[in-house]
Write an enzyme that holds these catalytic residues in place. Structure first.
Site, short mmCIF file in Angstrom:
data_model
loop_
_atom_site.label_atom_id
_atom_site.label_comp_id
_atom_site.label_asym_id
_atom_site.label_seq_id
_atom_site.Cartn_x
_atom_site.Cartn_y
_atom_site.Cartn_z
N TYR A 50 0.88 -1.32 0.00
CA TYR A 50 0.00 -0.07 -0.36
C TYR A 50 1.23 1.14 0.07
O TYR A 50 1.93 1.32 0.43
CB TYR A 50 -1.23 -0.94 1.22
CG TYR A 50 -2.70 0.25 0.60
CD1 TYR A 50 -3.28 0.83 0.56
CD2 TYR A 50 -3.31 -1.37 1.69
CE1 TYR A 50 -4.30 0.75 -0.79
CE2 TYR A 50 -5.01 -1.46 0.35
CZ TYR A 50 -5.00 -0.45 -0.28
OH TYR A 50 -6.30 -0.09 -0.39
N GLU A 52 -0.61 5.11 -0.89
CA GLU A 52 -1.67 5.88 -1.30
C GLU A 52 -0.44 7.69 -0.87
O GLU A 52 0.33 7.54 0.42
CB GLU A 52 -2.38 5.55 -0.10
CG GLU A 52 -3.88 5.39 -0.29
CD GLU A 52 -4.88 4.86 0.15
OE1 GLU A 52 -4.57 6.19 1.64
OE2 GLU A 52 -5.46 4.14 0.39
N ASP A 195 -6.55 12.80 -26.18
CA ASP A 195 -6.46 11.70 -25.76
C ASP A 195 -5.85 10.60 -26.54
O ASP A 195 -6.51 10.27 -27.86
CB ASP A 195 -7.84 10.93 -25.26
CG ASP A 195 -8.04 9.41 -25.15
OD1 ASP A 195 -6.93 8.83 -24.61
OD2 ASP A 195 -8.61 9.14 -24.69
N THR A 221 -3.67 5.51 -22.12
CA THR A 221 -3.10 4.03 -22.17
C THR A 221 -2.62 4.00 -22.12
O THR A 221 -1.37 4.56 -23.30
CB THR A 221 -4.47 2.85 -22.39
OG1 THR A 221 -4.33 3.14 -23.81
CG2 THR A 221 -5.62 3.22 -21.89
N LYS A 224 -1.51 -0.06 -25.74
CA LYS A 224 -1.95 -0.43 -26.37
C LYS A 224 -1.30 0.11 -27.89
O LYS A 224 0.11 -1.45 -27.36
CB LYS A 224 -3.22 0.41 -26.63
CG LYS A 224 -4.80 0.50 -26.40
CD LYS A 224 -5.64 0.94 -25.88
CE LYS A 224 -6.55 0.97 -25.29
NZ LYS A 224 -7.59 2.59 -25.74
N ARG A 230 -1.88 -3.00 -19.04
CA ARG A 230 -2.59 -2.20 -18.57
C ARG A 230 -2.76 -1.19 -17.10
O ARG A 230 -2.14 -1.72 -16.42
CB ARG A 230 -4.30 -2.95 -18.35
CG ARG A 230 -4.46 -4.56 -19.35
CD ARG A 230 -5.90 -4.72 -19.20
NE ARG A 230 -6.79 -4.23 -19.79
CZ ARG A 230 -6.66 -4.36 -20.94
NH1 ARG A 230 -5.85 -5.01 -21.28
NH2 ARG A 230 -7.19 -3.30 -22.00
#
Ligand SMILES: *Cc1c(COP(=O)(O)O)cnc(C)c1O
Length: 428
Positions: A50, A52, A195, A221, A224, A230
């Site tokens: 974790y 954050e 984008d 992203t 691609k 991903r």
């Protein structure tokens, strides 16, 4: 204990999926094959932590190593794209776009994006998406010939005065003129969001103009054409060191606004395994070989386009400048769904797609979308594209002949056997 011992059911399904990836021709333009190094980082122990917050500013202890990993990813992204600021934490492309809306707009503000049926993405203002419900969405289209209609965009922007214009596509075979698009946004007093999810790898490889210097914010992203795991990134310029206080929505403050939109705005802990894999992919994308790869993607798309045109197929815009083609099947007497299914039965994976002003319904449209990024990663070149063009013609002409499709499938397998994929990897 291996996966196979603990969970033979999932192991067997993964093995089948691996075989499917190996034996078929993967032509969905948004897909790719990551390197074994990216795969190793993605499957790493980074997932256990974790963290954050951001490097050096975390809400948890023990973050010294994940801090280094995330900082490396950030530094590589900034250098590769030439921007002041990069946020590498978005879980995927849609949440990245959500974060930009959240950072720069108020609910109810007007957003102008490309309609899904003309090549846009759901997050660009589709009525059933957050972008079309929480915001007032106005949508632009292409011209009947498939090219972006800049004049109509300018008129729409002048009439509607959107706060933000979103430019980017999932099914657009040509290049974006960022300067012209920035002019339209400026005249309307709108922010410009580029984008570049589909074309990020082409931009890095020098095969498509970069929106840097024109767009106010860039989302992409990483899975691609960029050929990473991903995931997604948000890139912008501005002053990243704005102190913690209420910040105005000015371009200078975009880095702070974006970082705050991701956390605490929308996300909790970053996916550190994903961040590590993004860092690896960015390192690979900076190598000279990646330029060769990006160039070959476009050469392959053009070679496939030429072959399909020779075979009497219609292509939206008449061809391609990038990694994908949009085939208008109307003259061939099959629908997009019929073609997609027949191609699938032949080992060629693609997807049905609407064409501009499609007379058919979206669930059974008039076109298919074909892309070359994944095949190019396997090492295929123009010769294979010609052969694939021939396969596609045969499939479309015999789409109802199941025996014929099985025969084509075996020829597809012969071809893919010559381009080994993930040698040494197995789940069973
Ligand atoms: C793929 C894509 C997205 C969304 O990415 P996900 O990771 O599937 O959420 C957003 N915008 C464009 C233009 C895309 O091509």
């Amino acid at each position: 204990m291996t996966l196979h011992t603990i969970d033979p059911e999932i192991a067997a399904d993964l093995q089948s999926e691996l075989t499917r990836q190996r034996e078929g021709l993967e032509m969905i333009p948004s897909e790719n094959f990551v390197s074994p190094a990216v795969l190793e980082a993605l499957g790493s122990i980074g997932t256990n932590k974790y963290s954050e917050g951001y490097p050096g500013r975390r809400y948890y202890g023990g973050c010294q190593y994940v801090d280094r990993i995330e900082q490396t990813a950030i530094d590589r992204a900034k250098k590769l794209f030439g921007v002041d600021h990069a946020n590498v934490q978005p879980y995927s492309g849609s949440p990245a776009n959500l974060a930009v809306y959240y950072a720069l707009l108020n609910p109810g503000d007007t957003v102008m994006g490309m309609h899904l049926y003309f090549g846009g993405h759901m997050t660009h203002g589709l009525k059933v998406n957050f972008s079309g419900t929480l915001y007032r969405s106005v949508q632009y289209q292409t011209r009947p010939d498939g090219y972006l209609d800049l004049d109509a965009m300018d008129i729409l922007a002048q009439t509607e005065k959107p706060k933000m214009i979103v430019v980017g596509a999932t099914a657009y075979p040509r290049q974006f003129d960022w300067k012209a698009l920035k002019n339209i946004a400026d005249r309307a007093g709108a922010f410009l969001l580029a984008d570049i999810s589909h074309i990020a790898g082409l931009i890095v490889g020098g095969e498509h103009p970069s929106p840097v210097g024109f767009a106010d914010v860039i989302t992409t992203t990483t899975h691609k054409t960029l050929r990473g795991p991903r995931g997604a990134m948000i890139l912008c310029n501005g002053n990243p060191s704005t102190p913690l206080k209420k910040v105005e929505r000015t371009r200078e403050n975009f880095p702070t606004l974006i970082d705050r939109a991701i956390i605490p705005g929308l996300q909790g802990g970053p996916h550190n395994h994903q961040t590590a894999a993004i860092a690896v992919a960015l390192k690979e994308a900076a190598l000279p070989e990646f330029k060769t790869y990006a160039h070959q993607i476009v050469l392959n798309a053009k070679a496939l386009a030429d072959r399909l045109l020779e075979h009497g197929f219609d292509l939206v815009t008449g061809g391609t400048d990038n990694h994908l083609l949009l085939v208008d099947l109307r003259r061939k007497g099959v629908t997009g769904t019929q073609a997609e299914k027949a191609l699938d039965a032949s080992g060629i994976t693609c997807n049905k797609n609407t064409i501009p002003f499609d007379p058919r319904q979206p669930f059974d449209p008039s076109g298919i979308r074909l892309g070359t990024p994944a095949l190019t990663s396997r090492g295929m070149k123009e010769e294979e594209m010609k052969q694939i063009g021939d396969f596609i013609l045969e499939v479309v002409e015999h789409w109802e002949d199941a025996d014929r499709l099985v025969l084509i499938r075996s020829r597809v397998k012969e071809m893919t056997d010559c381009f080994p994929l993930y040698q040494g990897i197995h789940y069973v």
